[in-house]
Write a protein that holds these residues in place. Structure first.
Motif, PDB file in Angstrom:
ATOM      1  N   CYS B  89       3.330 -43.705 -34.210  1.00  0.00           N
ATOM      2  CA  CYS B  89       1.951 -43.248 -34.297  1.00  0.00           C
ATOM      3  C   CYS B  89       1.352 -43.455 -32.905  1.00  0.00           C
ATOM      4  CB  CYS B  89       1.164 -44.044 -35.323  1.00  0.00           C
ATOM      5  SG  CYS B  89      -0.600 -43.656 -35.266  1.00  0.00           S
ATOM      6  N   ALA B  90       0.882 -42.365 -32.302  1.00  0.00           N
ATOM      7  CA  ALA B  90       0.435 -42.430 -30.910  1.00  0.00           C
ATOM      8  C   ALA B  90      -1.072 -42.643 -30.789  1.00  0.00           C
ATOM      9  CB  ALA B  90       0.831 -41.145 -30.177  1.00  0.00           C
ATOM     10  N   MET B 237       9.024 -39.412 -27.214  1.00  0.00           N
ATOM     11  CA  MET B 237       8.990 -40.279 -28.393  1.00  0.00           C
ATOM     12  C   MET B 237      10.396 -40.576 -28.913  1.00  0.00           C
ATOM     13  SD  MET B 237       5.991 -41.201 -28.983  1.00  0.00           S
ATOM     14  CE  MET B 237       4.335 -40.811 -28.465  1.00  0.00           C
ATOM     15  N   ASN B 265       4.429 -33.132 -34.383  1.00  0.00           N
ATOM     16  CA  ASN B 265       4.734 -34.432 -34.928  1.00  0.00           C
ATOM     17  C   ASN B 265       6.133 -34.870 -34.530  1.00  0.00           C
ATOM     18  OD1 ASN B 265       4.092 -36.743 -36.595  1.00  0.00           O
ATOM     19  ND2 ASN B 265       2.690 -35.339 -37.638  1.00  0.00           N
ATOM     20  N   VAL B 266       6.415 -36.124 -34.821  1.00  0.00           N
ATOM     21  CA  VAL B 266       7.768 -36.650 -34.659  1.00  0.00           C
ATOM     22  C   VAL B 266       8.208 -37.034 -36.057  1.00  0.00           C
ATOM     23  CG1 VAL B 266       9.196 -38.443 -33.631  1.00  0.00           C
ATOM     24  CG2 VAL B 266       7.255 -37.485 -32.351  1.00  0.00           C
ATOM     25  N   GLN B 333       1.571 -40.847 -39.295  1.00  0.00           N
ATOM     26  CA  GLN B 333       2.425 -40.013 -38.452  1.00  0.00           C
ATOM     27  C   GLN B 333       1.837 -39.980 -37.040  1.00  0.00           C
ATOM     28  OE1 GLN B 333       5.309 -38.284 -38.734  1.00  0.00           O
ATOM     29  NE2 GLN B 333       5.846 -38.458 -40.865  1.00  0.00           N
ATOM     30  N   LEU B 334       2.226 -39.011 -36.234  1.00  0.00           N
ATOM     31  CA  LEU B 334       1.941 -39.082 -34.792  1.00  0.00           C
ATOM     32  C   LEU B 334       0.458 -39.267 -34.472  1.00  0.00           C
ATOM     33  CD1 LEU B 334       3.377 -39.037 -32.060  1.00  0.00           C
ATOM     34  CD2 LEU B 334       2.911 -36.583 -31.957  1.00  0.00           C
TER      35      LEU B 334
END
Lengths: 156, 796, 272
Positions: B89-90, B237, B265-266, B333-334
């Motif tokens: 999670c950025a 990532m 997203n990743v 998530q991201l």
């Protein structure tokens, strides 16, 4: 495994498939014709539309064995050999009727069949005729105009 | 390929047809599932059928008995592949935000229906499906949190017991203004208090996700192909999560069939395929099915919005107070936590409001994680303020357009500093509104509506407004830092001119339907005086375009396009120095137009760019110290966001007997700044409008009380077709953005941001005299009919 | 999603199909157009061990009018019904309803016999043949039998058809009375939330998706027969029914829709 013979885009093709092999997977995975896309598993989106004996069919809702002996036309088979686009493809281009392009092969094939099946289409007819082909990018207006143009019944 | 193209002299501003089209129209374009990867291992993912459950046992024996199924691996088996690594999670929006550990394949407990609990490795697509269906998982169900409100209820079960709370974070804006806001409410003549539910949405790009990791075992490199909007971010990532050196990792996004945020997203499957490919030394691939997509790909929206307006007797706004409850889903998530913040600055809409306060509480539920979906935060904000403004108009007794006009930020006030501290770049909201009112023939429609009402018709007409302003062009890196976002907001571009004067543009933006190749070519062609068909645009492959921050938040043109524009300028500067050397003139005396350098006042002294390009290539006679070749690279970090705005008007016909709503007209007037290609702008607006209208009328990710998603396929999740879509009538207004040299703003999300409130306001407008003041989205026939029935005292 | 594996048999004739059904028992399913069965197989809600493909039985693909009856072969596709000038003249309701099924690609594959055998209460054509008072001809190991459409449907996806029987023909009385079909759904491609078919000037009325089977609205028919107005007749459309509750409609709303749509259909069919 079952032997199936198809005429795909004018070429005679013979292949061995499991009976459960969906036509779309035979086209994509066995014959390398990856232009026909898969967008759902409920026959709702029409991304996989091809022509079976000249009429639109959802290739995800047909077993390959059902098509034994049939003539199949995919998006790879509609432009001329010299690369000249089919009038429907050309209309999609001119009307900006595609963005990401994922629904486009199925949409074009459905539209080709639609124009053939229903002469004199108007806007209402085009919209209803494409009700089984979903597009998430265009909001449909340019697609409708492209089909009307190709049908010669409107859209400039 | 024979394609008819128009070729006017100036390309920017023309309706140039797209160069992307022929490959897409003929099936030549390659999407992720089209890649031919001999010997690839197919992954089938076994997903939790329970919303919250302890995984008691996983029995793969039946799966392993199937021909072509080779392995069944559980979260425990796979754990060593990622060690301490977890899905990133950025955006830690607060320092005390709670972040659950998010493993690509769960261990011990499944947290939502769709959570990966095991994987099957097989020889084919079909065997992978058979294997995944045959794995038997024994679950011990746990109490689940399904609805947002349940998450904060007393005694609620905990989604993550180790976090000891379901609250992820609380984030506020302008909290020290609370006393002033309270005072404004205390002295207000009109107070409007509304609550709206932003239902969860399934993004549903027509191409589901998919990925394939292809190793080169001898060299140690790994290439990840993914249907992603963000190859560059994904590369960083993936490298961090799996500890793969960035120099050993390449990420390629092939043709991508739409994203709308859900491919920003990743994802677990990307990490999984990379880890397995690296371990096995063989290609590993996975393609999502549509029903699988509904529970394995992020969902959008998912908020309960509480908004209050305080206004004086004439309806002039004095304060806005907003409280959100935002559903994060089971994991972050991201950019999951940041989505509500992107709206947080905009709940005052296009209006000058002296006092503003915003608070968002984010909670975990046992549902699919949420994240960015077209508009990300801004559609939600626009919805709340625009619905509430109609309620205020009703309370004050003026028309919706009048309440808006009274409160708009005035054209002369730009650049305008908003209450939360943003600087809105440019606009003329009144002019845009007037244009829309006239285009929609609002007076005529209202007369028609009145006539039908008077005649007792069961087909009611409603006219709905939505005026919006959004912030896009993400984003100044320093501003992102202040919001604790984990990366910058710049974009990179390279412009190269080859020896024969063909142009190569390398962009860090990553298109998936937007038409970058066409637009970048037009920008560069005008700059350099070349034909757009002589420009190639390279993108979406970190080996070709190593520097970039990709495509989301309507940022491509205003940030990435600006970088291209600036790189073209930079390459012209170098060419100018060479041309001056060739012409034995002073650089300052050279003018460059139509692809030719000329000495001012000496018309016969000229050299075409082609001549300069070849000279730069041969390097036989360059100015002292100059490097050969014509190439320039720019990384552009924007000084501000851009602020597209507009007014949309929806006209609906409501069948009061059945509750059915039909969109019978839709007018949009948008100000996205200078337009590079109006054809593409219109296409973006069309699609955006329908996506927002779909939220208003059709789409809803419905969960039952057990946490099962009951709209997991396109037969039940109602993505509209051409029949449901209206004909859009568009006009535009251009107020160039002073933020960037082209004056562009962005248009990818505008339609979606504007349309849901316009449609819902129209529905309520049609029914207000029947006593209906609110209808929840989606306004399905049943929902509308029940709203009418209950307003009429339960009679049907 | 991918269907589970099965054995595939091509039927060379109706007799052959029936003998294959008899041979394989309840493991076997008939495959005609496949547009009901294949989606269920893709979701693995159905996993028959044997599929008997009757899709090649072209001799069961016909529309023939004789005297007052139109005989339609079971393998006749929806698009055949839609485009048949003969059917449009003899029984315009049936060809019009066929044109509302799914989308063109679905209509190119789906068959009348298949959709009736599938017995989905939400389908259009079963309700249409019901309103028209059709007769369904089924063939089994012991020969053919005729079943009145009113006696055909017995439950959710269930009919009187035995495991070793197949529909071969549908006989529809020519009907020049007033008719109408109201299909109410959220998207054009979707199944009806509620549908109402009116045939024969209002004396044949059936309901779609109002219970576990397509059903005749006998109370409405009786009311019309006794001279009630469309509004009066429509008021009893949901009487005694317990319509299902699903994503799009609860039971009350379905009942309400049935009343509204029945009134509209009767009006359009000429009942004032």
């Amino acid at each position: 495994m079952t032997n199936v013979t198809l005429t795909v885009n004018g070429t005679h093709r013979s292949l061995e498939v499991e009976p459960r092999t969906l036509l779309v997977h035979a086209l994509r995975d066995e014959l390398g014709l990856t232009g026909t896309n898969v967008g759902c598993d409920s026959s709702s989106c029409g991304a996989c539309t091809v022509l079976v004996d000249g009429r639109s069919a959802k290739a995800c809702t047909m077993f390959t064995v059902q098509a034994d002996g049939a003539e199949i036309t995919t998006i790879e088979g509609v432009a001329e050999a010299d690369g000249t686009l089919h009038p429907m493809q050309q209309a999609f281009h001119e009307k900006h009727a595609l963005q990401c392009g994922y629904c486009t092969p199925g949409m074009v094939m459905a539209a080709i069949s639609l124009v053939e099946e229903y002469p004199g289409l108007d806007e209402h007819g085009v919209r209803h005729g494409l009700e089984g082909n979903l597009c998430r990018c265009t909001g449909y207006q340019n697609i409708v105009d492209a089909v009307l143009q190709a049908a010669g019944t409107g859209g400039d | 390929m024979t394609v008819t193209e128009s070729a006017p002299a100036a390309h920017v501003g023309s309706r140039r047809l797209r160069k992307e089209d022929p490959a897409l129209l003929t099936g030549e374009a390659k999407f992720i599932d089209d890649l031919d990867l001999p010997g690839a291992v197919w992954v089938g993912v076994v997903r939790s059928t329970e919303a919250h459950a302890r995984i008691v046992n996983i029995d793969g024996s039946a799966a392993l008995a199937i021909d072509g199924v080779n392995e069944v691996l559980t979260g425990e088996d796979l754990a060593p592949l990622w060690g301490e690594g977890a899905l990133p999670c950025a955006w830690p929006v607060t320092s005390d935000m709670k972040t659950p550990t998010h493993l690509p394949v769960a261990r011990g407990t499944a947290k939502y229906v769709g959570d990966a609990v095991a994987v099957v490795l097989a020889d084919s697509r079909y065997a992978a499906a058979d294997g995944a269906a045959a794995v038997v998982v024994d679950y011990e169900p746990l109490d689940a949190v399904v609805e947002i409100a349940d998450a904060v209820a007393d005694g609620a079960p905990l989604v993550h017991p180790d976090l000891e709370t379901n609250e992820c974070y609380t984030w506020g804006l302008w909290g020290d203004n609370a006393a002033a806001v309270d005072a404004a409410f205390a002295s207000a003549d009109h107070v409007v208090t509304e609550q709206y539910l932003q239902q969860r949405l399934i993004p549903a790009p027509m191409e589901p996700r998919g990925c394939a990791a292809v190793p080169s075992p001898a060299g140690g490199e790994l290439t990840l192909y993914s249907a992603t909007q963000i190859p560059h971010i994904l590369k960083v990532m993936t490298s961090v999560v799996l500890g793969i050196g960035e120099n050993k990792l390449r990420v390629v996004a092939p043709s991508v069939g739409g994203g709308f945020g859900c491919k920003l997203n990743v994802y677990a499957e990307e990490i999984l395929c990379c880890a397995l490919a690296q371990q096995r030394g063989a290609p590993v691939r996975w393609t999502e099915g549509r029903a699988e997509a509904a529970v394995s790909t992020i969902q959008g929206r998912g908020q309960v919005q509480h908004i209050e307006l305080a206004a004086d007797a004439e309806g002039r706004l004095q304060a806005v107070r907003v409280k959100l409850l935002a559903d994060m889903g089971a994991y972050l998530q991201l950019v999951t936590p940041g989505v509500p913040l992107l709206g947080g600055f905009l709940y005052h809409g296009c209006y000058h409001i002296p006092n503003y306060i915003f608070e968002c509480k984010a909670v975990f539920t046992n549902r699919v994680p949420t994240d960015a979906y077209r508009g990300a935060g801004r559609p939600e904000a626009t919805y709340a303020i625009e619905r509430a403004m109609d309620s205020l108009a009703a309370a004050v007794g003026v028309a919706p357009e009048e309440i808006r006009s009274r409160n708009f930020i005035k054209a002369e006030d730009f650049p305008y500093e908003s209450p939360p501290g943003l600087v809105f770049d440019s606009g003329d909201y009144h002019a845009v509104l007037d244009k829309a009112v006239s285009l929609a023939n609002v007076a005529g429609r209202r007369a028609q509506a009145a006539q039908r009402r008077a005649a007792g018709s069961t087909k009611r007409i409603g006219v709905g407004f939505s005026s919006y302003v959004e912030m896009c062009g993400l984003a100044p890196s320093r501003v992102l830092a202040s919001l604790a976002y984990g990366a910058g907001g710049w974009e990179a571009a390279t412009v190269r001119i080859s020896p024969t004067c063909k142009v190569q543009v390398v962009t860090g933006s990553t298109p998936h339907g937007q038409g970058h190749e066409t637009c970048w070519s037009m920008i560069v062609a005008d700059k350099l005086g070349v034909d757009p068909d002589d420009v190639e645009v390279l993108h979406s492959d970190t080996a070709v375009s190593p520097t970039g921050l990709d495509t989301y938040g309507s940022r491509s043109l205003s940030v990435g396009g600006t970088a291209v524009f600036m790189a073209a300028d930079k390459v012209i500067d170098k060419a100018r120095a060479i041309a001056a050397h060739q012409l034995e003139a002073n650089e300052d005396d050279l003018e460059f137009s139509g692809g030719v350098f000329r000495v001012r006042g000496t018309p016969e002294a000229e050299v075409p760019l082609a001549g300069v390009a070849f000279a730069a290539f041969t390097a036989h006679d360059l100015p002292e110290g100059m490097e050969p070749n014509l190439e320039a690279h720019v990384t552009y970090d924007p000084p501000n966001f851009t602020f597209p705005n507009g007014t949309h008007i929806a006209v609906v016909e409501v069948d009061t007997e059945t509750g059915n709503v039909e969109l019978i007209d839709y007018v949009a007037v948008d100000d996205c700044g200078v337009q590079i290609n109006p054809l593409i702008v219109e296409g973006q607006v069309h699609g955006g409008i329908l996506q927002g209208a779909a939220q208003a009328l059709y789409e809803d990710a419905v969960y039952n009380s057990d946490g099962q998603l009951v709209t997991a396929n396109l037969a039940d999740y109602l993505v509209p077709s051409a029949v449901e879509a209206p004909r859009y009538r568009l006009e535009s207004h251009v107020s160039p953005s002073p933020t960037n040299p082209m004056g562009v703003k962005g248009v990818g999300e505008a339609g979606t941001i504007a349309s849901a409130p316009a449609v819902m306001n129209a529905v309520v407008d049609a029914l207000r005299d029947l006593g209906v003041n609110n209808v929840e989205m989606p306004a399905s026939p049943q929902t509308v009919w029940k709203a009418i029935s209950s307003a009429q005292g339960g009679a049907s | 999603m991918i269907p589970a594996a099965f054995d595939y048999k091509v039927a060379e004739s109706a007799e052959h199909a029936i003998s294959l059904l008899a041979e394989h028992g309840d493991e076997a399913k008939l495959l005609a157009g496949g547009h009901s069965l294949i989606p269920m197989m893709r979701f693995r809600l159905a996993a028959p061990g044997v599929l008997v493909d009757v899709g090649r039985l072209d001799d069961l693909r016909y529309i023939r009018r004789s005297n007052g009856t139109v005989a339609i072969g079971a393998l006749t596709r929806h698009s055949d019904l839609e485009h048949s000038a003969e059917l449009a003249q003899a029984c315009p309701m049936l060809s019009s309803v066929a044109a509302l099924v799914g989308d063109p690609a679905v209509r190119h594959r789906g068959t009348l016999g298949g959709t009736i055998a599938h017995a989905d209460p939400a389908s259009d054509l079963p309700a249409a043949v019901l309103a028209l008072g059709a007769t369904i001809v089924a063939r089994g190991p012991g020969g053919s039998r005729e079943i009145a459409a009113t006696n055909f449907f017995t439950g959710y996806f269930e009919s009187v058809l035995a495991d070793d029987e197949m529909i071969t023909e549908i006989r529809v009385p020519a009907d020049d009375g007033g008719w109408n079909y109201q299909k109410f759904n959220r998207r054009a491609q979707d199944w009806a939330i509620v549908g109402v078919a009116v045939a024969s000037g209002g004396t044949g009325v059936s309901l779609v998706n109002m219970g576990s089977t397509p059903m005749r609205a006998s109370a409405v028919e009786a009311a019309v027969y006794s001279g009630a107005s469309a509004a009066e007749a429509a008021a009893v459309a949901a009487e005694g029914l317990a319509p299902p509750t699903d994503l799009n409609a609860d039971s009350d709303y379905r009942s309400h829709l049935a009343r509204v749509l029945t009134r509209r259909a009767l009006n359009a069919a000429g009942v004032s």
